[in-house]
Motif scaffolding. Sequence first.
Motif, PDB file in Angstrom:
ATOM      1  N   LEU A  80       0.887  -1.039  -0.155  1.00 36.44           N
ATOM      2  CA  LEU A  80       0.046  -0.048   0.024  1.00 36.44           C
ATOM      3  C   LEU A  80       0.930   1.157   0.052  1.00 36.44           C
ATOM      4  CD1 LEU A  80      -2.088  -2.195   0.807  1.00 36.44           C
ATOM      5  CD2 LEU A  80      -3.195  -0.504   2.228  1.00 36.44           C
ATOM      6  N   SER A  81       0.404   2.111  -0.787  1.00 34.68           N
ATOM      7  CA  SER A  81       1.363   3.288  -1.124  1.00 34.68           C
ATOM      8  C   SER A  81       0.972   4.409   0.378  1.00 34.68           C
ATOM      9  CB  SER A  81       0.915   4.096  -2.052  1.00 34.68           C
ATOM     10  OG  SER A  81      -0.427   4.520  -1.905  1.00 34.68           O
ATOM     11  N   GLY A  82       1.299   5.738   0.376  1.00 35.06           N
ATOM     12  CA  GLY A  82       1.215   6.322   1.641  1.00 35.06           C
ATOM     13  C   GLY A  82       2.620   6.588   2.108  1.00 35.06           C
ATOM     14  N   ILE A  83       3.684   6.272   1.410  1.00 32.12           N
ATOM     15  CA  ILE A  83       5.228   6.327   2.245  1.00 32.12           C
ATOM     16  C   ILE A  83       5.675   7.284   1.494  1.00 32.12           C
ATOM     17  CG2 ILE A  83       4.846   3.800   2.551  1.00 32.12           C
ATOM     18  CD1 ILE A  83       6.767   3.322   0.210  1.00 32.12           C
ATOM     19  N   GLY A  84       5.512   8.093   0.458  1.00 30.37           N
ATOM     20  CA  GLY A  84       6.471   9.131  -0.085  1.00 30.37           C
ATOM     21  C   GLY A  84       5.616  10.097  -0.739  1.00 30.37           C
ATOM     22  N   GLY A  85       6.558  11.000  -1.476  1.00 27.30           N
ATOM     23  CA  GLY A  85       5.768  11.850  -2.397  1.00 27.30           C
ATOM     24  C   GLY A  85       6.842  12.696  -3.239  1.00 27.30           C
ATOM     25  N   TYR A  86       6.533  13.761  -4.028  1.00 29.53           N
ATOM     26  CA  TYR A  86       7.383  14.482  -4.958  1.00 29.53           C
ATOM     27  C   TYR A  86       7.649  15.835  -4.446  1.00 29.53           C
ATOM     28  CZ  TYR A  86       6.308  10.851  -8.148  1.00 29.53           C
ATOM     29  OH  TYR A  86       5.804   9.527  -9.010  1.00 29.53           O
ATOM     30  N   ASP A  87       8.797  16.336  -4.608  1.00 29.52           N
ATOM     31  CA  ASP A  87       9.283  17.487  -4.337  1.00 29.52           C
ATOM     32  C   ASP A  87       8.754  18.487  -5.638  1.00 29.52           C
ATOM     33  OD1 ASP A  87      11.040  17.326  -6.383  1.00 29.52           O
ATOM     34  OD2 ASP A  87      12.764  17.574  -5.020  1.00 29.52           O
ATOM     35  N   GLU A  88       9.175  19.692  -5.614  1.00 34.06           N
ATOM     36  CA  GLU A  88       8.768  20.751  -6.488  1.00 34.06           C
ATOM     37  C   GLU A  88       9.487  20.521  -7.905  1.00 34.06           C
ATOM     38  OE1 GLU A  88      12.055  22.702  -4.210  1.00 34.06           O
ATOM     39  OE2 GLU A  88      10.280  21.488  -3.700  1.00 34.06           O
ATOM     40  N   HIS A  89      10.539  19.928  -7.950  1.00 30.33           N
ATOM     41  CA  HIS A  89      11.111  19.369  -8.984  1.00 30.33           C
ATOM     42  C   HIS A  89      10.780  18.075  -9.619  1.00 30.33           C
ATOM     43  CE1 HIS A  89      13.690  22.668  -8.192  1.00 30.33           C
ATOM     44  NE2 HIS A  89      14.093  22.399  -7.005  1.00 30.33           N
ATOM     45  N   ASN A  91      11.104  15.216  -7.938  1.00 31.43           N
ATOM     46  CA  ASN A  91      11.855  14.024  -7.506  1.00 31.43           C
ATOM     47  C   ASN A  91      11.119  13.418  -6.440  1.00 31.43           C
ATOM     48  OD1 ASN A  91      14.163  14.787  -8.898  1.00 31.43           O
ATOM     49  ND2 ASN A  91      14.318  16.579  -7.610  1.00 31.43           N
ATOM     50  N   PHE A  92      11.076  11.944  -6.459  1.00 30.67           N
ATOM     51  CA  PHE A  92      10.194  11.135  -5.466  1.00 30.67           C
ATOM     52  C   PHE A  92      11.209  10.779  -4.301  1.00 30.67           C
ATOM     53  CE2 PHE A  92       8.669   7.417  -3.882  1.00 30.67           C
ATOM     54  CZ  PHE A  92       7.598   7.583  -3.535  1.00 30.67           C
ATOM     55  N   TYR A  93      10.514  11.008  -3.108  1.00 33.19           N
ATOM     56  CA  TYR A  93      11.334  10.830  -1.744  1.00 33.19           C
ATOM     57  C   TYR A  93      10.416   9.738  -0.947  1.00 33.19           C
ATOM     58  CZ  TYR A  93      14.470  14.612  -3.114  1.00 33.19           C
ATOM     59  OH  TYR A  93      15.347  15.342  -3.560  1.00 33.19           O
ATOM     60  N   ILE A  94      11.126   8.867  -0.352  1.00 35.40           N
ATOM     61  CA  ILE A  94      10.394   8.108   0.437  1.00 35.40           C
ATOM     62  C   ILE A  94      10.462   8.498   2.018  1.00 35.40           C
ATOM     63  CG2 ILE A  94      10.313   5.682   1.795  1.00 35.40           C
ATOM     64  CD1 ILE A  94      11.256   4.365  -0.880  1.00 35.40           C
ATOM     65  N   GLY A  95       9.433   8.524   2.725  1.00 38.18           N
ATOM     66  CA  GLY A  95       9.201   9.315   3.840  1.00 38.18           C
ATOM     67  C   GLY A  95       9.350   8.465   5.139  1.00 38.18           C
ATOM     68  N   SER A  96       8.749   9.059   6.169  1.00 37.10           N
ATOM     69  CA  SER A  96       9.034   8.019   7.502  1.00 37.10           C
ATOM     70  C   SER A  96       8.298   6.997   7.638  1.00 37.10           C
ATOM     71  CB  SER A  96       8.480   9.168   8.691  1.00 37.10           C
ATOM     72  OG  SER A  96       7.104   9.483   8.394  1.00 37.10           O
ATOM     73  N   SER A  97       7.354   6.653   6.691  1.00 33.53           N
ATOM     74  CA  SER A  97       6.591   5.378   6.719  1.00 33.53           C
ATOM     75  C   SER A  97       7.394   4.239   5.542  1.00 33.53           C
ATOM     76  CB  SER A  97       5.200   5.414   6.322  1.00 33.53           C
ATOM     77  OG  SER A  97       4.518   6.228   7.169  1.00 33.53           O
ATOM     78  N   GLY A  98       8.355   4.615   5.445  1.00 35.10           N
ATOM     79  CA  GLY A  98       9.422   3.682   4.512  1.00 35.10           C
ATOM     80  C   GLY A  98       9.565   2.494   4.829  1.00 35.10           C
ATOM     81  N   ASP A  99       9.288   2.004   5.982  1.00 36.50           N
ATOM     82  CA  ASP A  99       9.787   0.505   6.342  1.00 36.50           C
ATOM     83  C   ASP A  99       8.877  -0.525   5.640  1.00 36.50           C
ATOM     84  OD1 ASP A  99      10.859  -1.437   7.914  1.00 36.50           O
ATOM     85  OD2 ASP A  99       9.103  -1.680   9.184  1.00 36.50           O
ATOM     86  N   ARG A 100       7.850  -0.023   5.267  1.00 36.50           N
ATOM     87  CA  ARG A 100       6.719  -0.783   4.653  1.00 36.50           C
ATOM     88  C   ARG A 100       7.698  -1.188   3.002  1.00 36.50           C
ATOM     89  NH1 ARG A 100       1.358   2.220   3.595  1.00 36.50           N
ATOM     90  NH2 ARG A 100       1.449   3.272   5.657  1.00 36.50           N
ATOM     91  N   PHE A 101       7.947  -0.160   2.457  1.00 37.02           N
ATOM     92  CA  PHE A 101       8.887  -0.400   1.383  1.00 37.02           C
ATOM     93  C   PHE A 101       9.998  -1.288   1.488  1.00 37.02           C
ATOM     94  CE2 PHE A 101      12.655   0.792  -0.974  1.00 37.02           C
ATOM     95  CZ  PHE A 101      12.239   0.809  -2.410  1.00 37.02           C
ATOM     96  N   ILE A 102      10.898  -1.070   2.714  1.00 37.45           N
ATOM     97  CA  ILE A 102      12.007  -2.004   2.947  1.00 37.45           C
ATOM     98  C   ILE A 102      11.513  -3.320   2.969  1.00 37.45           C
ATOM     99  CG2 ILE A 102      13.669  -2.410   4.629  1.00 37.45           C
ATOM    100  CD1 ILE A 102      13.847   0.667   5.354  1.00 37.45           C
ATOM    101  N   GLN A 103      10.321  -3.336   3.961  1.00 40.59           N
ATOM    102  CA  GLN A 103       9.922  -5.044   4.091  1.00 40.59           C
ATOM    103  C   GLN A 103       9.560  -5.772   2.784  1.00 40.59           C
ATOM    104  OE1 GLN A 103      10.483  -6.262   6.952  1.00 40.59           O
ATOM    105  NE2 GLN A 103      11.251  -4.473   7.879  1.00 40.59           N
ATOM    106  N   THR A 104       8.747  -4.992   2.005  1.00 44.74           N
ATOM    107  CA  THR A 104       8.286  -5.452   0.700  1.00 44.74           C
ATOM    108  C   THR A 104       9.545  -6.159  -0.187  1.00 44.74           C
ATOM    109  OG1 THR A 104       6.448  -3.982   0.986  1.00 44.74           O
ATOM    110  CG2 THR A 104       6.817  -4.900  -1.259  1.00 44.74           C
ATOM    111  N   ALA A 105      10.477  -5.087  -0.331  1.00 52.18           N
ATOM    112  CA  ALA A 105      11.650  -5.301  -0.915  1.00 52.18           C
ATOM    113  C   ALA A 105      12.475  -6.453  -0.512  1.00 52.18           C
ATOM    114  CB  ALA A 105      12.731  -4.244  -1.197  1.00 52.18           C
ATOM    115  N   GLN A 106      12.568  -6.600   0.891  1.00 53.67           N
ATOM    116  CA  GLN A 106      13.024  -7.954   1.277  1.00 53.67           C
ATOM    117  C   GLN A 106      12.388  -9.175   1.095  1.00 53.67           C
ATOM    118  OE1 GLN A 106      13.697  -6.794   5.567  1.00 53.67           O
ATOM    119  NE2 GLN A 106      15.664  -5.787   5.231  1.00 53.67           N
ATOM    120  N   LEU A 107      11.158  -8.969   1.102  1.00 51.98           N
ATOM    121  CA  LEU A 107      10.320 -10.299   0.870  1.00 51.98           C
ATOM    122  C   LEU A 107      10.411 -10.756  -0.800  1.00 51.98           C
ATOM    123  CD1 LEU A 107       6.534  -9.116   2.227  1.00 51.98           C
ATOM    124  CD2 LEU A 107       8.117 -11.008   3.241  1.00 51.98           C
TER     125      LEU A 107
END
Length: 249
Positions: A80-89, A91-107
């Motif tokens: 599920l998304s809700g872990i990042g966003g784009y800046d004015e340029h 560019n995509f950044y992963i924020g404070s809820s990024g652990d779910r991204f890490i866990q998914t990649a590890q799976l």
Amino acid sequence: MFFFLSKILLFALTPFWWIIILLIWSWITKNIKTKKRLRIAIVFILIVFTNPFLFNKLVNAWQPTKVNLKGKKYSAAILLSGIGGYDEHNNFYIGSSGDRFIQTAQLYHQGIVQKIVVTGGSGSLLSNTDEAQGIKQELLKTGIPDSAILLEQKARNTFENAVYSKQILDSAHLQAPYVLVTSAMHMPRAKKSFDKATIPVIIYPSDFVVYNKNINIKSFTPNASVFFEWESFLKEIIGYAAYKITGKL
């Protein structure tokens, strides 16, 4: 309509705004008794919502426990998304809820899942940015091939995550059950939403807000950071109740 009303409701039901409203009211009113009661209410809110012990107890009861999937295999993980966003340029950044991204990649890298379904468009009233695409680009950087990533880019909330993910999963003919990855605090509502959409899932909570259950003197010492953490917890409680009332769970 539900999308807009839910955003407005969540904005209003936040301890910070309760205090602001009560402060303004106490300044405006000329009634001495009312002014006193309002100030007592402000102090009460501050005491309750800065108490780590109370917050930890409630969140621990709400969050599911950590799950171990080692040695098991599934056709797909649903991130599920809700872990990042784009800046004015853009560019995509992963924020404070990024652990779910890490866990998914590890799976994926551990061979537990064969595919990753990233679900989520824009959950913002003011933005139409495609978060799922941003997450995909970050997953590619970890060495996950393009062929292993499926995108669902329309969902604006958890209910739509489930509805639109089902379409992706069915069209890809992926075998159930699937691994559902989201923040531990968000998992109860997410799990019920996917149950409602008749998608068999194994929960894999991540990004635990509270994981230390030890009680010490700090547990009862007012903590300003706890005050702002309540917003996320209340969001889930209110969201769960709203979904239940509207038949989305």
